[in-house]
Scaffold this motif. Structure first.
Motif, PDB file in Angstrom:
ATOM      1  N   PRO A 292       0.911  -1.113   0.056  1.00 23.97           N
ATOM      2  CA  PRO A 292      -0.052   0.100  -0.078  1.00 23.97           C
ATOM      3  C   PRO A 292       0.949   1.192   0.120  1.00 23.97           C
ATOM      4  O   PRO A 292       2.036   1.299   0.402  1.00 23.97           O
ATOM      5  CB  PRO A 292      -0.700  -0.261   1.267  1.00 23.97           C
ATOM      6  N   TRP A 293       0.220   2.521  -0.225  1.00 23.47           N
ATOM      7  CA  TRP A 293       0.800   3.776  -0.269  1.00 23.47           C
ATOM      8  C   TRP A 293      -0.018   4.404   0.718  1.00 23.47           C
ATOM      9  O   TRP A 293       0.641   5.925   0.932  1.00 23.47           O
ATOM     10  CB  TRP A 293       0.714   4.343  -1.802  1.00 23.47           C
ATOM     11  N   SER A 294      -1.185   4.046   1.111  1.00 24.45           N
ATOM     12  CA  SER A 294      -1.966   4.765   2.077  1.00 24.45           C
ATOM     13  C   SER A 294      -2.666   3.939   2.883  1.00 24.45           C
ATOM     14  O   SER A 294      -2.961   2.716   2.648  1.00 24.45           O
ATOM     15  CB  SER A 294      -3.070   5.788   1.240  1.00 24.45           C
ATOM     16  N   THR A 295      -2.880   4.155   4.151  1.00 23.22           N
ATOM     17  CA  THR A 295      -3.801   3.511   4.943  1.00 23.22           C
ATOM     18  C   THR A 295      -5.407   4.005   5.087  1.00 23.22           C
ATOM     19  O   THR A 295      -6.038   3.332   5.669  1.00 23.22           O
ATOM     20  CB  THR A 295      -3.249   3.599   6.557  1.00 23.22           C
ATOM     21  N   SER A 316       3.396   5.518   2.483  1.00 23.37           N
ATOM     22  CA  SER A 316       3.329   6.882   1.580  1.00 23.37           C
ATOM     23  C   SER A 316       3.674   6.296   0.245  1.00 23.37           C
ATOM     24  O   SER A 316       4.209   5.252   0.219  1.00 23.37           O
ATOM     25  CB  SER A 316       4.395   7.849   2.163  1.00 23.37           C
ATOM     26  N   PRO A 317       3.358   7.010  -0.735  1.00 27.58           N
ATOM     27  CA  PRO A 317       3.624   6.901  -1.968  1.00 27.58           C
ATOM     28  C   PRO A 317       5.126   6.555  -2.195  1.00 27.58           C
ATOM     29  O   PRO A 317       5.499   5.557  -3.007  1.00 27.58           O
ATOM     30  CB  PRO A 317       3.282   7.851  -2.861  1.00 27.58           C
ATOM     31  N   GLY A 318       6.057   7.284  -1.686  1.00 24.86           N
ATOM     32  CA  GLY A 318       7.249   7.054  -1.704  1.00 24.86           C
ATOM     33  C   GLY A 318       7.727   5.869  -1.071  1.00 24.86           C
ATOM     34  O   GLY A 318       8.636   5.194  -1.679  1.00 24.86           O
ATOM     35  N   LYS A 319       7.347   5.514   0.190  1.00 30.44           N
ATOM     36  CA  LYS A 319       7.684   4.417   0.986  1.00 30.44           C
ATOM     37  C   LYS A 319       7.181   3.200   0.178  1.00 30.44           C
ATOM     38  O   LYS A 319       7.919   1.904   0.189  1.00 30.44           O
ATOM     39  CB  LYS A 319       7.200   4.204   2.199  1.00 30.44           C
ATOM     40  N   LEU A 321       7.082   3.065  -3.241  1.00 37.25           N
ATOM     41  CA  LEU A 321       8.347   2.844  -4.333  1.00 37.25           C
ATOM     42  C   LEU A 321       9.485   2.168  -3.910  1.00 37.25           C
ATOM     43  O   LEU A 321      10.006   1.323  -4.330  1.00 37.25           O
ATOM     44  CB  LEU A 321       8.391   4.182  -4.914  1.00 37.25           C
ATOM     45  N   GLU A 322       9.888   2.921  -2.894  1.00 35.80           N
ATOM     46  CA  GLU A 322      11.169   2.217  -1.985  1.00 35.80           C
ATOM     47  C   GLU A 322      11.023   0.859  -1.681  1.00 35.80           C
ATOM     48  O   GLU A 322      11.752  -0.141  -1.841  1.00 35.80           O
ATOM     49  CB  GLU A 322      11.582   3.142  -0.627  1.00 35.80           C
ATOM     50  N   TYR A 323       9.951   0.181  -1.373  1.00 37.12           N
ATOM     51  CA  TYR A 323       9.519  -0.956  -0.791  1.00 37.12           C
ATOM     52  C   TYR A 323       9.778  -1.861  -2.124  1.00 37.12           C
ATOM     53  O   TYR A 323      10.351  -3.060  -2.025  1.00 37.12           O
ATOM     54  CB  TYR A 323       8.117  -1.223  -0.119  1.00 37.12           C
ATOM     55  N   LEU A 324       8.978  -1.516  -3.161  1.00 41.86           N
ATOM     56  CA  LEU A 324       9.279  -2.341  -4.336  1.00 41.86           C
ATOM     57  C   LEU A 324      10.359  -2.586  -4.894  1.00 41.86           C
ATOM     58  O   LEU A 324      10.812  -3.380  -5.464  1.00 41.86           O
ATOM     59  CB  LEU A 324       8.121  -1.805  -5.258  1.00 41.86           C
ATOM     60  N   GLY A 379       4.636   3.779  -6.336  1.00 38.65           N
ATOM     61  CA  GLY A 379       5.076   2.643  -6.632  1.00 38.65           C
ATOM     62  C   GLY A 379       5.148   2.571  -8.255  1.00 38.65           C
ATOM     63  O   GLY A 379       5.798   1.345  -8.576  1.00 38.65           O
ATOM     64  N   GLY A 380       4.248   3.097  -8.971  1.00 40.47           N
ATOM     65  CA  GLY A 380       4.215   2.898 -10.476  1.00 40.47           C
ATOM     66  C   GLY A 380       5.742   3.069 -11.209  1.00 40.47           C
ATOM     67  O   GLY A 380       5.611   2.613 -12.364  1.00 40.47           O
TER      68      GLY A 380
END
Length: 556
Positions: A292-295, A316-319, A321-324, A379-380
């Motif tokens: 997810p990028w949001s809760t 968050s969207p940035g996290k 992306l970082e995770y992926l 994440g895109g």
């Protein structure tokens, strides 16, 4: 004529070889996309409407995954949908549209045949209604599987739609085609068999059909088998499959979601490596994942991925992306063949699923919930090649504590670490005044950097003289370990390359459990010395500082 025949034979060999020599699959499952468009979704990029398949292709997707149900009409048709929306999807006609549009944008396709009218998963493998009369006759059911699979692929091949990968079943941990459905199709009425001798018969029937059609098709599909579950179960699952005589496949596929399977990215890397070492004749892929990028839930249908990895907070969207990126790098380093993100375009619309109206993935998709606009900071972007050009690089994270500082114009970092040196790069707001930026550099890299509280060069921080270590003008980084996180206070004088100035490097440092909540055990091999322990939270802020003269010790 002889020259023409020779050219045709060479072409077939080259196409087949290209499929199996694909360096790495950056995949996305777009099974919901056609329905979402019919339901009114308008996918955008830069706030301009665009072809959703092209958006994914432009951002590095080279494999589209799509699911096929044998006959979903009898349970989908009763769902009340908005006007002009088809009564059912993920049937053959819908799948053909997905394959066609994917190939038009230059992407390969993995067709996941569920061998069911409904979702197949570890706990539910419903036999299609049309085959129920053969459910207890293993030979008859085997023949049904073979002939269905052969006709399906022969038809796709005739239309130029042969997929590059065929996935036999979906998360078939317990077996395949093993349950009788209740009348509503969602639940299990009865289990036909749990025998793996029977399951192997059915797997091999599907596999034989794929191999047989490959003798006359230009594209020779690779064959994937797919299991879901905790990371430590996959070794046994594939050993069991192979020992029961299912051997003629190409790809060991797994599902791994942190939210459902726990574990860690490092454990994922170990799992992929272990599968490849145990079965080097097969490739290994993550065929399903999501993060997810949001809760927040943006519609009335409940979210289904709600548990984030504690190493990637805040959500968050940035996290995302970082995770992926870290996830995919781990799969590649483990010797994996690819990663497929599940349903990154299942946006919220007025359409219904069996569980309600809307989307359970609106907090996971790569499009914002208001304008359905592709999120450039989310994440895109995980498929972008620069993240994977050198897997020997180490991750370095810069964090700026901006507490009490005006950040209304954003927080930026610049330095020698980027491909475009001294480019201004926006940092991610992690909350509590902490901003972060991460990148990947060769081990031992050194260079300079500084922060800005705006996009103008005049908004540079005032670095104290004592920490202008790079060319006497800015901060210095020195990458001495992987996954280093170096917190720095705005206008402060912390050493980025060493978050604890004056400390002595210690090898063999152990923390258990990690992360911890209340009590933690620290094992440090430094006898007869005083040791100072500093504990940081996930934002990089110090929460504990304590000296010990006797180790090991506990902190509460």
């Amino acid at each position: 004529m002889k020259g023409i025949r020779t050219y045709g034979i060479l072409l077939l060999v080259l196409v087949s070889a290209d499929i199996h020599s694909q360096e790495f699959y950056f995949g996305n499952d777009l099974s919901y996309v056609n329905q979402m468009e019919d339901c009114g979704a308008v996918y955008k990029e830069n706030n301009l409407p665009g072809d959703v398949y092209r958006i994914f292709a432009d951002h590095g997707t080279n494999l589209v995954s799509v699911r096929l149900w044998i006959d979903p009409s009898w349970w989908q048709a009763p769902l009340v949908q908005p006007q002009d929306v088809k009564p059912y999807y993920n049937d053959l006609d819908d799948v053909k549209e997905t394959i066609r549009r994917s190939k038009e944008e230059g992407m390969q396709v993995m067709l996941g045949v569920h061998y069911s009218d409904f979702w197949a998963d570890p706990g539910r493998q419903l036999i299609p209604k049309r085959w129920l009369e053969a459910a207890w006759d293993h030979e008859a059911l085997k023949d049904s599987v073979y002939h269905y699979t052969y006709r399906l692929l022969a038809g796709l091949n005739d239309e130029g739609l042969m997929p590059e990968i065929i996935k036999v079943g979906n998360e078939t941990n317990a077996g395949i085609l093993m349950h009788i459905p209740e009348d509503n199709g969602y639940n299990i009425s009865e289990t036909v068999s749990e025998s793996w001798a029977r399951h192997a018969l059915l797997f091999n029937a599907a596999i034989r059909a794929i191999r047989d059609i490959s003798t006359v098709s230009e594209i020779k599909p690779a064959i994937a088998v797919h299991f879901g579950g905790k990371l430590n179960t996959h070794g046994w699952l594939f050993r069991n499959l192979i020992s029961n005589g299912v051997t003629d496949f190409d790809i060991m596929g797994i599902s791994y979601y942190y939210a459902w399977h726990e574990g860690s990215i490092s454990e994922l890397e170990t799992t992929i490596r272990s599968l490849r070492q145990a079965h080097p004749e097969y490739e290994a892929m993550v065929i399903e994942t999501g993060y997810p990028w949001s809760t927040e839930n943006f519609d009335q249908l409940g979210n289904i991925i709600t548990n984030p990895d504690p190493g990637y907070l805040p959500v968050s969207p940035g996290k995302q992306l970082e995770y992926l990126i870290d996830y995919t790098r781990a799969v590649r380093k483990g010797g994996g063949k690819g990663v497929i993100f599940w349903e990154p375009a299942w946006v919220s619309t007025p359409c219904r699923t069996p569980w309600g109206t809307g989307s359970s993935h609106d907090h996971v998709v790569f499009f914002d919930p208001v304008n359905t606009n592709f999120m450039e900071n989310g994440g895109g972007m995980w498929m972008q090649s620069p993240y994977y050009e050198d897997l020997e690089t180490w991750k370095i994270t810069f964090k700026a504590d901006m507490s009490g500082v005006d950040v209304s114009q954003g927080v930026y970092i610049t330095g020698t670490f980027s491909g475009d040196p001294w480019k201004l790069i926006p940092m991610t707001d992690e909350g509590e005044g902490i901003y972060s930026y991460y990148t990947y550099l060769p081990p031992g890299s050194t260079g300079g950097f500084y922060f800005l509280n705006g996009s103008g060069w005049h908004m540079k921080e005032n670095i104290p003289t004592g920490c202008r270590l790079y060319q006497d003008s800015c901060r210095e980084y020195s990458l001495t370990r992987d996954a280093g996180v170096y917190p720095v206070v705005w206008n402060g004088c912390s050493q980025v390359g060493d978050p604890f100035p004056g400390s002595k490097p210690v090898s063999g440092f152990e923390v258990y459990p990690n992360p911890f909540h209340h009590i933690v055990s620290l094992i440090i091999p430094v006898p007869s010395e005083c040791v100072e322990i500093q504990v940081l939270n996930l934002h990089g802020s110090q929460i504990i500082k304590k000296a010990f003269s006797c180790l090991p010790a506990k902190i509460e």
